[in-house]
Design an enzyme around this catalytic site. Structure first.
Site, PDB file in Angstrom:
ATOM      1  N   SER A 162       0.828  -1.215   0.000  1.00 28.53           N
ATOM      2  CA  SER A 162       0.000   0.000   0.000  1.00 28.53           C
ATOM      3  C   SER A 162       0.860   1.261   0.000  1.00 28.53           C
ATOM      4  CB  SER A 162      -0.978   0.002   1.183  1.00 28.53           C
ATOM      5  OG  SER A 162      -0.299   0.224   2.387  1.00 28.53           O
ATOM      6  N   HIS A 168       9.054   2.983   9.385  1.00 28.92           N
ATOM      7  CA  HIS A 168       8.801   2.069  10.496  1.00 28.92           C
ATOM      8  C   HIS A 168       7.556   2.556  11.246  1.00 28.92           C
ATOM      9  CE1 HIS A 168       9.948  -1.064  13.311  1.00 28.92           C
ATOM     10  NE2 HIS A 168       9.551  -0.249  14.260  1.00 28.92           N
TER      11      HIS A 168
END
Ligand code: GRF
Length: 191
Positions: A13, A105
């Site tokens: 995505s 992250h």
């Protein structure tokens, strides 16, 4: 033109958002190809939707690094974007692409980073510790897992009783909003 390779192992995505962003905004950043370590994953569909070539390398190739590095050099890749790529980038690649590999992250590093901290595990730990905020970190990659220079962090509130799924959704919104524009801005400033 700055030639970029996206590395991805999963749904893709973030890769999809980056590619849409580059299509919608005139940019001197060009994603030339996608690299993956999975034989089946959502990222293949993303590559097809954006008519981009996707190249598979085995985990062993990533461990040895040279097969991947040679390929990137042949393709004249200048920047690497890790968008949900679940392998460590070994030293030969980090050295050849010093300060030119980005990662995203899903936590506020240095919290909840390091080996084994990925996906749901990160969010479960945030909730289990009762943290009141979480967020994303966009950072450069060096030879230590999740320890490179942080370029941008964005935060979200963690409500009491929030589920892992709800937190994932909020984090993903931040990733999709910030990752594409942060990359483009950084690359344009450096080159
Ligand atoms: C993201 O949450 C990212 O922070 C992490 O892996 C996930 C990738 O998701 N590194 P997607 O494959 O881009 O949908």
């Amino acid at each position: 033109m700055s030639k970029v390779a996206i590395f991805a192992s999963g749904a893709g995505s973030n890769a999809d958002r980056i590619l849409h962003f580059l299509n919608e905004n005139q940019s001197s950043v060009k994603v030339a190809l996608i690299v993956t370590n999975k034989k089946e994953a959502g990222i293949y569909q993303v590559a097809e939707n954006h008519q981009l070539p996707i190249f598979y390398f085995s985990n062993q190739d990533f461990l040895e690094a040279t097969p991947v590095l040679q390929f990137l050099q042949e393709q004249k890749i200048e920047w690497i974007v890790l968008a949900g790529f679940l392998r460590k980038i070994e030293l030969p690649i980090v050295s050849a692409f010093e300060n030119k590999v980005f990662n995203i992250h899903p936590s506020l590093l240095p919290k909840y980073g390091g080996k084994g901290m990925y996906g749901k595990k990160v969010h479960e730990a945030v909730i289990a510790n009762g943290d009141r905020e979480s967020g994303i970190s966009i950072h450069l990659v060096n030879s230590e897992f999740d320890k490179g220079e942080i370029i941008l962090q964005a935060k979200c509130i963690v409500e009491k009783g929030q589920t892992v799924e709800e937190l994932v959704e909020n984090i993903q919104k931040l990733e999709h909003e910030f990752f594409p524009k942060t990359l483009v801005q950084y690359i344009n400033e450096i080159k």
